[in-house]
Scaffold this motif. Structure first.
Motif, short mmCIF file in Angstrom:
data_model
loop_
_atom_site.label_atom_id
_atom_site.label_comp_id
_atom_site.label_asym_id
_atom_site.label_seq_id
_atom_site.Cartn_x
_atom_site.Cartn_y
_atom_site.Cartn_z
N TYR A 62 0.83 -1.20 0.00
CA TYR A 62 0.00 0.00 0.00
C TYR A 62 0.87 1.25 0.00
N HIS A 63 1.86 1.30 0.88
CA HIS A 63 2.72 2.49 0.96
C HIS A 63 3.54 2.68 -0.32
N LYS A 67 2.73 5.98 -2.82
CA LYS A 67 3.83 6.90 -3.23
C LYS A 67 3.95 6.95 -4.74
N LEU A 68 3.91 5.78 -5.37
CA LEU A 68 4.04 5.72 -6.83
C LEU A 68 2.91 6.46 -7.53
N LEU A 69 1.68 6.25 -7.07
CA LEU A 69 0.53 6.92 -7.69
C LEU A 69 0.62 8.43 -7.51
N SER A 70 1.08 8.88 -6.36
CA SER A 70 1.25 10.31 -6.13
C SER A 70 2.34 10.88 -7.02
N GLN A 101 -7.44 -2.61 -3.25
CA GLN A 101 -8.22 -1.81 -4.20
C GLN A 101 -9.02 -0.75 -3.45
N LYS A 102 -9.71 -1.14 -2.41
CA LYS A 102 -10.52 -0.22 -1.61
C LYS A 102 -9.63 0.77 -0.87
N ARG A 103 -8.58 0.26 -0.25
CA ARG A 103 -7.69 1.11 0.56
C ARG A 103 -7.00 2.17 -0.28
N SER A 169 6.48 -3.91 -3.07
CA SER A 169 6.80 -3.10 -4.25
C SER A 169 5.53 -2.81 -5.03
N ALA A 170 5.60 -1.76 -5.83
CA ALA A 170 4.50 -1.39 -6.72
C ALA A 170 5.10 -1.05 -8.08
#
Length: 190
Positions: A62-63, A67-70, A101-103, A169-170
């Motif tokens: 999640y973290h 970060k990646l999406l931001s 997905q929800k979070r 990881s993302a």
């Protein structure tokens, strides 16, 4: 040797998250000083990150994803699929991907699935998500891969405990027409 050719998909970004707690192999109580040096020399592992008991695999992913999406400034409603790869899911049921997905605030229409694999998991997840994206019906996707494997290893096992750490990881991927892409090469199976 096997090859996976990925067309029409590009990697937009990658992010990772590790826990704060670090354990050094030199401090492992079952190793003598000589064993510790030999272990680090042969494996390359000097230290590992260890998650505290309240941290799950999904927390680390999640973290990394947040970060990646931001950083990418992606609209979360435009993400069409999320693939979560782990061998330490948060629960047996429900699956962890819908919880992520929800979070993460993704669309309710976002396809979410778990893949329960260890070492080959990231590459397997990459092949699944790029297959979904490569035809253009799905435009953006997230591949999340993470584990809190230290929770399942016995501290009395010299062969596994000092080897595995915890992380998440993302990887953000998106459809890119024109046939461009990348090639993944596998040796010894995966």
């Amino acid at each position: 040797m096997a090859f996976l050719s990925i067309r029409n998909v590009k990697i937009a970004g990658i992010s990772a998250c590790v826990p704060k707690q670090e354990e050094f192999c030199s401090d492992f109580p079952l190793f003598s000083k000589e064993e510790s040096l030999n272990f680090s020399k042969t494996t390359g592992v000097i230290s590992r990150r260890i998650a505290s008991p309240e941290i799950c695999s999904s927390d680390l992913c999640y973290h990394a994803a947040n970060k990646l999406l931001s950083d990418l400034q992606w609209n979360r409603e435009e993400i069409d699929c999320l693939v979560f790869v782990t061998q330490t899911p948060d629960y047996h049921l429900p699956a962890t991907s819908p919880l992520l997905q929800k979070r993460l605030g993704l669309s309710e229409n976002c396809l979410a699935l778990d893949i329960l694999l260890g070492c080959s998991g990231y590459v397997y997840g990459l092949s699944v998500i790029t297959s979904l994206l490569s035809h253009g019906n799905i435009k953006k996707g997230l591949l999340l891969a993470g584990d809190t494997i230290s929770k399942t290893c016995s501290k009395n096992d010299k062969t596994t405990y000092p080897l595995f750490g915890d992380a998440g990881s993302a990887t953000a991927l998106e459809f890119q027409g024109g046939g461009e892409g990348f090639l993944v090469q596998f040796e010894n199976g995966w």
